[in-house]
Write a protein that holds these residues in place. Sequence first.
Motif, PDB file in Angstrom:
ATOM      1  N   ASP A   1       0.835  -1.191   0.000  1.00  0.00           N
ATOM      2  CA  ASP A   1       0.000   0.000   0.000  1.00  0.00           C
ATOM      3  C   ASP A   1       0.875   1.248   0.000  1.00  0.00           C
ATOM      4  N   PRO A   2       0.400   2.299  -0.676  1.00  0.00           N
ATOM      5  CA  PRO A   2       1.188   3.542  -0.674  1.00  0.00           C
ATOM      6  C   PRO A   2       1.197   4.153   0.715  1.00  0.00           C
ATOM      7  N   PRO A   3       2.219   4.978   1.029  1.00  0.00           N
ATOM      8  CA  PRO A   3       2.284   5.605   2.353  1.00  0.00           C
ATOM      9  C   PRO A   3       1.126   6.559   2.567  1.00  0.00           C
ATOM     10  N   ASN A   4       0.696   6.685   3.820  1.00  0.00           N
ATOM     11  CA  ASN A   4      -0.408   7.582   4.142  1.00  0.00           C
ATOM     12  C   ASN A   4      -0.039   8.401   5.376  1.00  0.00           C
ATOM     13  N   PRO A   5       0.172   9.733   5.269  1.00  0.00           N
ATOM     14  CA  PRO A   5       0.111  10.461   3.980  1.00  0.00           C
ATOM     15  C   PRO A   5       1.390  10.245   3.184  1.00  0.00           C
ATOM     16  N   GLY A   6       1.272  10.206   1.874  1.00  0.00           N
ATOM     17  CA  GLY A   6       2.440  10.027   1.030  1.00  0.00           C
ATOM     18  C   GLY A   6       3.002  11.354   0.548  1.00  0.00           C
ATOM     19  N   HIS A   7       4.162  11.267  -0.111  1.00  0.00           N
ATOM     20  CA  HIS A   7       4.755  12.462  -0.714  1.00  0.00           C
ATOM     21  C   HIS A   7       4.025  12.792  -2.016  1.00  0.00           C
ATOM     22  N   PRO A   8       4.173  14.015  -2.521  1.00  0.00           N
ATOM     23  CA  PRO A   8       3.552  14.341  -3.806  1.00  0.00           C
ATOM     24  C   PRO A   8       4.054  13.408  -4.904  1.00  0.00           C
ATOM     25  N   PRO A   9       3.231  13.098  -5.891  1.00  0.00           N
ATOM     26  CA  PRO A   9       3.687  12.221  -6.982  1.00  0.00           C
ATOM     27  C   PRO A   9       4.946  12.777  -7.630  1.00  0.00           C
ATOM     28  N   CYS A  10       5.891  11.908  -7.898  1.00  0.00           N
ATOM     29  CA  CYS A  10       7.166  12.294  -8.518  1.00  0.00           C
ATOM     30  C   CYS A  10       7.323  11.552  -9.826  1.00  0.00           C
ATOM     31  N   ASP A  11       7.379  12.296 -10.923  1.00  0.00           N
ATOM     32  CA  ASP A  11       7.628  11.695 -12.237  1.00  0.00           C
ATOM     33  C   ASP A  11       9.134  11.720 -12.460  1.00  0.00           C
ATOM     34  N   ILE A  12       9.788  10.583 -12.286  1.00  0.00           N
ATOM     35  CA  ILE A  12      11.249  10.541 -12.353  1.00  0.00           C
ATOM     36  C   ILE A  12      11.778  10.862 -13.745  1.00  0.00           C
ATOM     37  N   CYS A  13      10.911  10.830 -14.752  1.00  0.00           N
ATOM     38  CA  CYS A  13      11.359  11.130 -16.115  1.00  0.00           C
ATOM     39  C   CYS A  13      11.210  12.602 -16.463  1.00  0.00           C
ATOM     40  N   GLY A  14      10.526  13.368 -15.616  1.00  0.00           N
ATOM     41  CA  GLY A  14      10.347  14.787 -15.904  1.00  0.00           C
ATOM     42  C   GLY A  14       9.201  15.036 -16.858  1.00  0.00           C
ATOM     43  N   ALA A  15       9.040  16.315 -17.198  1.00  0.00           N
ATOM     44  CA  ALA A  15       7.885  16.714 -17.993  1.00  0.00           C
ATOM     45  C   ALA A  15       8.039  16.396 -19.471  1.00  0.00           C
ATOM     46  N   ASP A  16       9.271  16.314 -19.988  1.00  0.00           N
ATOM     47  CA  ASP A  16       9.464  16.185 -21.436  1.00  0.00           C
ATOM     48  C   ASP A  16       9.889  14.787 -21.868  1.00  0.00           C
ATOM     49  N   LYS A  17       9.918  13.805 -20.910  1.00  0.00           N
ATOM     50  CA  LYS A  17      10.310  12.447 -21.277  1.00  0.00           C
ATOM     51  C   LYS A  17       9.354  11.449 -20.626  1.00  0.00           C
ATOM     52  N   VAL A  18       9.445  10.194 -21.089  1.00  0.00           N
ATOM     53  CA  VAL A  18       8.561   9.149 -20.574  1.00  0.00           C
ATOM     54  C   VAL A  18       9.394   7.914 -20.255  1.00  0.00           C
ATOM     55  N   LEU A  19       8.753   6.963 -19.540  1.00  0.00           N
ATOM     56  CA  LEU A  19       9.418   5.701 -19.241  1.00  0.00           C
ATOM     57  C   LEU A  19       9.457   4.844 -20.503  1.00  0.00           C
ATOM     58  N   VAL A  20      10.640   4.592 -21.032  1.00  0.00           N
ATOM     59  CA  VAL A  20      10.768   3.829 -22.276  1.00  0.00           C
ATOM     60  C   VAL A  20      11.446   2.475 -22.056  1.00  0.00           C
ATOM     61  N   ASN A  21      12.126   2.301 -20.924  1.00  0.00           N
ATOM     62  CA  ASN A  21      12.825   1.043 -20.641  1.00  0.00           C
ATOM     63  C   ASN A  21      12.407   0.516 -19.267  1.00  0.00           C
ATOM     64  N   PRO A  22      11.158   0.039 -19.131  1.00  0.00           N
ATOM     65  CA  PRO A  22      10.680  -0.389 -17.806  1.00  0.00           C
ATOM     66  C   PRO A  22      11.459  -1.566 -17.233  1.00  0.00           C
ATOM     67  N   ASP A  23      12.059  -2.410 -18.100  1.00  0.00           N
ATOM     68  CA  ASP A  23      12.761  -3.604 -17.620  1.00  0.00           C
ATOM     69  C   ASP A  23      14.246  -3.349 -17.358  1.00  0.00           C
ATOM     70  N   ALA A  24      14.712  -2.130 -17.621  1.00  0.00           N
ATOM     71  CA  ALA A  24      16.114  -1.806 -17.332  1.00  0.00           C
ATOM     72  C   ALA A  24      16.292  -1.661 -15.819  1.00  0.00           C
ATOM     73  N   VAL A  25      17.525  -1.742 -15.371  1.00  0.00           N
ATOM     74  CA  VAL A  25      17.804  -1.619 -13.939  1.00  0.00           C
ATOM     75  C   VAL A  25      18.751  -0.446 -13.709  1.00  0.00           C
ATOM     76  N   VAL A  26      18.612   0.157 -12.536  1.00  0.00           N
ATOM     77  CA  VAL A  26      19.473   1.273 -12.116  1.00  0.00           C
ATOM     78  C   VAL A  26      20.295   0.799 -10.927  1.00  0.00           C
ATOM     79  N   ASP A  27      21.592   1.058 -10.986  1.00  0.00           N
ATOM     80  CA  ASP A  27      22.504   0.627  -9.923  1.00  0.00           C
ATOM     81  C   ASP A  27      22.493   1.640  -8.783  1.00  0.00           C
ATOM     82  N   PHE A  28      21.896   1.269  -7.661  1.00  0.00           N
ATOM     83  CA  PHE A  28      21.879   2.105  -6.463  1.00  0.00           C
ATOM     84  C   PHE A  28      22.718   1.477  -5.347  1.00  0.00           C
ATOM     85  N   SER A  29      23.720   0.672  -5.731  1.00  0.00           N
ATOM     86  CA  SER A  29      24.526   0.000  -4.709  1.00  0.00           C
ATOM     87  C   SER A  29      25.306   0.993  -3.862  1.00  0.00           C
ATOM     88  N   ASP A  30      25.613   2.182  -4.430  1.00  0.00           N
ATOM     89  CA  ASP A  30      26.307   3.197  -3.635  1.00  0.00           C
ATOM     90  C   ASP A  30      25.427   3.708  -2.513  1.00  0.00           C
TER      91      ASP A  30
END
Length: 335
Positions: A1-30
């Motif tokens: 379930d989403p947090p209640n209250p949650g933070h404002p929606p965040c579009d990580i791609c910004g206003a001029d781009k969209v999610l094009v690689n949903p199956d790609a992974v981002v390295d956050f090991s740092d």
Amino acid sequence: DPPNPGHPPCDICGADKVLVNPDAVVDFSDFNMGFVLCSTLYSSALDGYVDAFSCGFLLPIVDGTCCGVLPDTSAPVTPAPVTPAPTSSPVCNICGFGFEVTNPTASLRIGDTTETCERVALGGSIGLIPEQACSVIQQEVFEPCGCAPQNNNFECLICGEGFEVSLPGVMLQIGDVTQSCAEVEVGGALGFIPEEACAELQPAVFTPCGCVAVEDTAATAAPTPSPVCDICGEGFDVTNTDLLVEIGGFTETCGNIQQAGLMRLIPGDACAPLQTAVFEPCGCEAPSTAPVTPSPVAPVAPAPVTPDTSAPVTPAPVTPAPVTPAPVTPAPVTP
């Protein structure tokens, strides 16, 4: 379930781009998060799991990996060059070298969001504050966050108790960073090396840094504070105070490092190697001395003397000159 209250929606791609690689992974090991699917990160941010402060820093990290511009199917498609995701920024201590936050709940205005000093400090510690913005933020938060000299509960002696560095100029490979034994020693003395990391570091540096036993007389003597360390050396001044340099795996401005040296926070044996390392990047220069021209001195005219006429004038006594009568010779008488 989403947090209640949650933070404002965040579009990580910004206003001029969209999610094009949903199956790609981002390295956050740092950031101790491992690898995260773009689709998971995208939906979690929209559901309010990402606060506004972190949202702004995610855009450049996921751009090119998760997000992009949808191709125009009406025109021939030319594959765009693949740009690797940018790495995180260096660690930014928002209070500066040798200082720490003492007012973590104070509110700060960062761009369009309001965050506590504690959260901004956390963002700096995991590389979410861009390198070029670090020195600006340090100046803005120093007073409201109650930045004060660090009360280091743990000091990492990289050679271990009873030993000291004898080869401060030897270079070490610490992860992806190359630092001298002197610079790593500074980081340990200022509390930048966690206790668990210190235990792993000590055996690795013992031989290359020439760790030797401290003389018995020095070991039993009362501890003395480190001498003042002027990072530019005597007769020279720091001119690039806002320039960031790496010390012991941490990035700090020349001005903050100079302040730490003047506060005796830099070990004495690390001062000379440090001076050599920062002399050029910190713009160490001799202060300019303009010739002093003496001011012209106007001649002084003697003041006129006015006699005092108010006092009575007493004439000096006059002594008459003595008078001697001439001899008289009687005339002869004729009978």
